[in-house]
Design a protein around this motif. Structure first.
Motif, PDB file in Angstrom:
ATOM      1  N   ALA A 152       0.819  -1.209   0.000  1.00  0.00           N
ATOM      2  CA  ALA A 152       0.000   0.000   0.000  1.00  0.00           C
ATOM      3  C   ALA A 152       0.855   1.263   0.000  1.00  0.00           C
ATOM      4  O   ALA A 152       0.371   2.343   0.254  1.00  0.00           O
ATOM      5  N   SER A 153       2.148   1.136  -0.284  1.00  0.00           N
ATOM      6  CA  SER A 153       3.060   2.283  -0.267  1.00  0.00           C
ATOM      7  C   SER A 153       3.487   2.664  -1.674  1.00  0.00           C
ATOM      8  O   SER A 153       3.726   1.808  -2.516  1.00  0.00           O
ATOM      9  N   ARG A 154       3.624   3.967  -1.894  1.00  0.00           N
ATOM     10  CA  ARG A 154       4.145   4.473  -3.157  1.00  0.00           C
ATOM     11  C   ARG A 154       5.589   4.911  -2.932  1.00  0.00           C
ATOM     12  O   ARG A 154       5.863   5.710  -2.053  1.00  0.00           O
ATOM     13  N   VAL A 205     -16.648 -11.979   6.570  1.00  0.00           N
ATOM     14  CA  VAL A 205     -16.184 -11.356   7.808  1.00  0.00           C
ATOM     15  C   VAL A 205     -14.802 -11.907   8.145  1.00  0.00           C
ATOM     16  O   VAL A 205     -14.564 -13.111   8.074  1.00  0.00           O
ATOM     17  N   GLY A 206     -13.866 -11.011   8.479  1.00  0.00           N
ATOM     18  CA  GLY A 206     -12.506 -11.405   8.825  1.00  0.00           C
ATOM     19  C   GLY A 206     -11.545 -11.381   7.653  1.00  0.00           C
ATOM     20  O   GLY A 206     -10.357 -11.621   7.832  1.00  0.00           O
ATOM     21  N   ASP A 207     -12.032 -11.070   6.458  1.00  0.00           N
ATOM     22  CA  ASP A 207     -11.170 -11.022   5.276  1.00  0.00           C
ATOM     23  C   ASP A 207     -10.511  -9.658   5.119  1.00  0.00           C
ATOM     24  O   ASP A 207     -11.085  -8.632   5.483  1.00  0.00           O
ATOM     25  N   PHE A 208      -9.303  -9.678   4.553  1.00  0.00           N
ATOM     26  CA  PHE A 208      -8.582  -8.464   4.194  1.00  0.00           C
ATOM     27  C   PHE A 208      -8.657  -8.297   2.683  1.00  0.00           C
ATOM     28  O   PHE A 208      -8.678  -9.283   1.944  1.00  0.00           O
ATOM     29  N   ALA A 209      -8.666  -7.046   2.227  1.00  0.00           N
ATOM     30  CA  ALA A 209      -8.710  -6.782   0.786  1.00  0.00           C
ATOM     31  C   ALA A 209      -8.144  -5.396   0.521  1.00  0.00           C
ATOM     32  O   ALA A 209      -7.996  -4.582   1.432  1.00  0.00           O
ATOM     33  N   TYR A 210      -7.808  -5.161  -0.742  1.00  0.00           N
ATOM     34  CA  TYR A 210      -7.396  -3.836  -1.195  1.00  0.00           C
ATOM     35  C   TYR A 210      -8.469  -3.303  -2.129  1.00  0.00           C
ATOM     36  O   TYR A 210      -9.003  -4.048  -2.959  1.00  0.00           O
ATOM     37  N   VAL A 211      -8.782  -2.024  -2.002  1.00  0.00           N
ATOM     38  CA  VAL A 211      -9.769  -1.407  -2.883  1.00  0.00           C
ATOM     39  C   VAL A 211      -9.193  -1.365  -4.289  1.00  0.00           C
ATOM     40  O   VAL A 211      -8.078  -0.888  -4.512  1.00  0.00           O
ATOM     41  N   LEU A 216     -11.893   5.615   1.167  1.00  0.00           N
ATOM     42  CA  LEU A 216     -11.956   4.467   0.268  1.00  0.00           C
ATOM     43  C   LEU A 216     -11.390   4.860  -1.087  1.00  0.00           C
ATOM     44  O   LEU A 216     -12.108   5.248  -1.993  1.00  0.00           O
ATOM     45  N   THR A 217     -10.070   4.790  -1.183  1.00  0.00           N
ATOM     46  CA  THR A 217      -9.387   5.102  -2.435  1.00  0.00           C
ATOM     47  C   THR A 217      -8.646   3.865  -2.908  1.00  0.00           C
ATOM     48  O   THR A 217      -8.440   2.913  -2.149  1.00  0.00           O
ATOM     49  N   ARG A 218      -8.246   3.866  -4.151  1.00  0.00           N
ATOM     50  CA  ARG A 218      -7.573   2.721  -4.757  1.00  0.00           C
ATOM     51  C   ARG A 218      -6.333   2.327  -3.946  1.00  0.00           C
ATOM     52  O   ARG A 218      -5.603   3.178  -3.460  1.00  0.00           O
ATOM     53  N   HIS A 219      -6.124   1.028  -3.773  1.00  0.00           N
ATOM     54  CA  HIS A 219      -4.989   0.422  -3.066  1.00  0.00           C
ATOM     55  C   HIS A 219      -5.065   0.583  -1.552  1.00  0.00           C
ATOM     56  O   HIS A 219      -4.088   0.316  -0.862  1.00  0.00           O
ATOM     57  N   THR A 220      -6.195   1.021  -1.016  1.00  0.00           N
ATOM     58  CA  THR A 220      -6.356   1.125   0.434  1.00  0.00           C
ATOM     59  C   THR A 220      -6.692  -0.251   0.994  1.00  0.00           C
ATOM     60  O   THR A 220      -7.584  -0.930   0.498  1.00  0.00           O
ATOM     61  N   LYS A 221      -5.968  -0.652   2.035  1.00  0.00           N
ATOM     62  CA  LYS A 221      -6.212  -1.956   2.657  1.00  0.00           C
ATOM     63  C   LYS A 221      -7.393  -1.836   3.602  1.00  0.00           C
ATOM     64  O   LYS A 221      -7.468  -0.904   4.407  1.00  0.00           O
ATOM     65  N   ILE A 222      -8.321  -2.787   3.500  1.00  0.00           N
ATOM     66  CA  ILE A 222      -9.501  -2.790   4.373  1.00  0.00           C
ATOM     67  C   ILE A 222      -9.649  -4.158   5.019  1.00  0.00           C
ATOM     68  O   ILE A 222      -9.124  -5.159   4.538  1.00  0.00           O
ATOM     69  N   TYR A 223     -10.376  -4.179   6.125  1.00  0.00           N
ATOM     70  CA  TYR A 223     -10.657  -5.407   6.866  1.00  0.00           C
ATOM     71  C   TYR A 223     -12.144  -5.399   7.188  1.00  0.00           C
ATOM     72  O   TYR A 223     -12.657  -4.427   7.757  1.00  0.00           O
ATOM     73  N   LEU A 224     -12.852  -6.453   6.806  1.00  0.00           N
ATOM     74  CA  LEU A 224     -14.288  -6.543   7.102  1.00  0.00           C
ATOM     75  C   LEU A 224     -14.452  -7.047   8.533  1.00  0.00           C
ATOM     76  O   LEU A 224     -14.184  -8.208   8.831  1.00  0.00           O
ATOM     77  N   ARG A 225     -14.857  -6.145   9.429  1.00  0.00           N
ATOM     78  CA  ARG A 225     -14.971  -6.465  10.853  1.00  0.00           C
ATOM     79  C   ARG A 225     -16.235  -7.246  11.173  1.00  0.00           C
ATOM     80  O   ARG A 225     -16.193  -8.261  11.846  1.00  0.00           O
ATOM     81  N   LYS A 226     -17.385  -6.727  10.733  1.00  0.00           N
ATOM     82  CA  LYS A 226     -18.635  -7.418  11.046  1.00  0.00           C
ATOM     83  C   LYS A 226     -19.741  -6.975  10.099  1.00  0.00           C
ATOM     84  O   LYS A 226     -19.649  -5.938   9.457  1.00  0.00           O
ATOM     85  N   GLN A 274     -21.672  -2.654  -2.673  1.00  0.00           N
ATOM     86  CA  GLN A 274     -21.742  -3.315  -3.971  1.00  0.00           C
ATOM     87  C   GLN A 274     -21.051  -2.504  -5.061  1.00  0.00           C
ATOM     88  O   GLN A 274     -20.660  -3.036  -6.084  1.00  0.00           O
ATOM     89  N   LEU A 275     -20.859  -1.215  -4.836  1.00  0.00           N
ATOM     90  CA  LEU A 275     -20.232  -0.337  -5.818  1.00  0.00           C
ATOM     91  C   LEU A 275     -18.717  -0.265  -5.675  1.00  0.00           C
ATOM     92  O   LEU A 275     -18.053   0.405  -6.442  1.00  0.00           O
ATOM     93  N   ILE A 276     -18.173  -0.964  -4.670  1.00  0.00           N
ATOM     94  CA  ILE A 276     -16.738  -0.929  -4.397  1.00  0.00           C
ATOM     95  C   ILE A 276     -16.132  -2.281  -4.761  1.00  0.00           C
ATOM     96  O   ILE A 276     -16.497  -3.307  -4.193  1.00  0.00           O
ATOM     97  N   SER A 277     -15.209  -2.280  -5.712  1.00  0.00           N
ATOM     98  CA  SER A 277     -14.530  -3.495  -6.148  1.00  0.00           C
ATOM     99  C   SER A 277     -13.267  -3.673  -5.301  1.00  0.00           C
ATOM    100  O   SER A 277     -12.501  -2.723  -5.115  1.00  0.00           O
ATOM    101  N   VAL A 278     -13.071  -4.898  -4.767  1.00  0.00           N
ATOM    102  CA  VAL A 278     -11.894  -5.174  -3.934  1.00  0.00           C
ATOM    103  C   VAL A 278     -11.178  -6.424  -4.421  1.00  0.00           C
ATOM    104  O   VAL A 278     -11.774  -7.294  -5.053  1.00  0.00           O
ATOM    105  N   ALA A 279      -9.886  -6.495  -4.133  1.00  0.00           N
ATOM    106  CA  ALA A 279      -9.075  -7.684  -4.413  1.00  0.00           C
ATOM    107  C   ALA A 279      -8.733  -8.315  -3.079  1.00  0.00           C
ATOM    108  O   ALA A 279      -8.045  -7.700  -2.252  1.00  0.00           O
ATOM    109  N   LYS A 280      -9.219  -9.510  -2.846  1.00  0.00           N
ATOM    110  CA  LYS A 280      -9.019 -10.210  -1.582  1.00  0.00           C
ATOM    111  C   LYS A 280      -7.565 -10.635  -1.451  1.00  0.00           C
ATOM    112  O   LYS A 280      -6.947 -11.083  -2.412  1.00  0.00           O
ATOM    113  N   VAL A 281      -6.995 -10.477  -0.245  1.00  0.00           N
ATOM    114  CA  VAL A 281      -5.617 -10.873   0.024  1.00  0.00           C
ATOM    115  C   VAL A 281      -5.558 -11.621   1.351  1.00  0.00           C
ATOM    116  O   VAL A 281      -6.442 -11.509   2.180  1.00  0.00           O
ATOM    117  N   LYS A 282      -4.471 -12.368   1.532  1.00  0.00           N
ATOM    118  CA  LYS A 282      -4.217 -13.015   2.819  1.00  0.00           C
ATOM    119  C   LYS A 282      -3.527 -11.994   3.717  1.00  0.00           C
ATOM    120  O   LYS A 282      -2.745 -11.195   3.248  1.00  0.00           O
TER     121      LYS A 282
END
Length: 156
Positions: free
Chosen positions: A54-56, A86-92, A110-120, A145-153
């Motif tokens: 997530a760094s430039r 729930v509990g998954d990490f992803a990047y926008v 919520l900008t591109r390449h921002t790491k998010i975590y679905l809490r609940k 539904q309007l936000i596309s994410v790439a799931k990561v470990k």
């Protein structure tokens, strides 16, 4: 690797770095080491901006020419944020809202390449709470539904 050889938005993996030990340590602290994957998000004739996790990071040819890299063909599977478990990490990956709705989501971080975590997620599936940039944010399912994410470990 010379800047002229790089392609925008293409993924690369570092095979070796031909720099002194002190420089290697500094680059490692920045997240750039052998085996690291990155993307080129901007370039000029003599420099480039790399997206590492997530760094430039900006480098000129004096550093880039010391990197040996190979292109990585990876198909990142994207899905709507509303389908994340729930509990998954992803990047926008992208926001597909229009006008004010898109501006409001981006203003909330919520900008591109921002790491998010679905809490609940609420019992009926709406709203959902995510963690990003050090705070929690609740979103309606229709917004998610309007936000596309790439799931990561999650990385340690």
């Amino acid at each position: 690797m010379l800047t002229s050889e790089l392609s925008l938005d293409k993924s690369y993996e570092i095979l070796s770095i031909d720099l002194p030990e002190e420089s290697l340590r500094h680059l490692s602290n920045l997240g750039l080491k052998v085996g690291t994957r990155f993307q080129i998000i901007s370039k000029t004739k003599t420099s480039a901006i790399l997206m590492v996790k997530a760094s430039r990071l900006a480098f000129d040819d004096s550093i880039l020419s010391k990197l040996t890299v190979k292109p990585v063909e990876e198909a990142l599977e994207t899905l709507p944020l509303s389908e994340l478990a729930v509990g998954d990490f992803a990047y926008v990956d992208g926001i597909f809202a229009e006008g004010e709705a898109k501006r409001r989501l981006m203003d909330m971080g919520l900008t591109r390449h921002t790491k998010i975590y679905l809490r609940k997620v609420a019992p009926l599936g709406d709203p959902m709470e995510i963690s990003l940039r050090g705070y929690e944010l609740s979103l309606r399912k229709s917004e998610a539904q309007l936000i596309s994410v790439a799931k990561v470990k999650e990385e340690a």
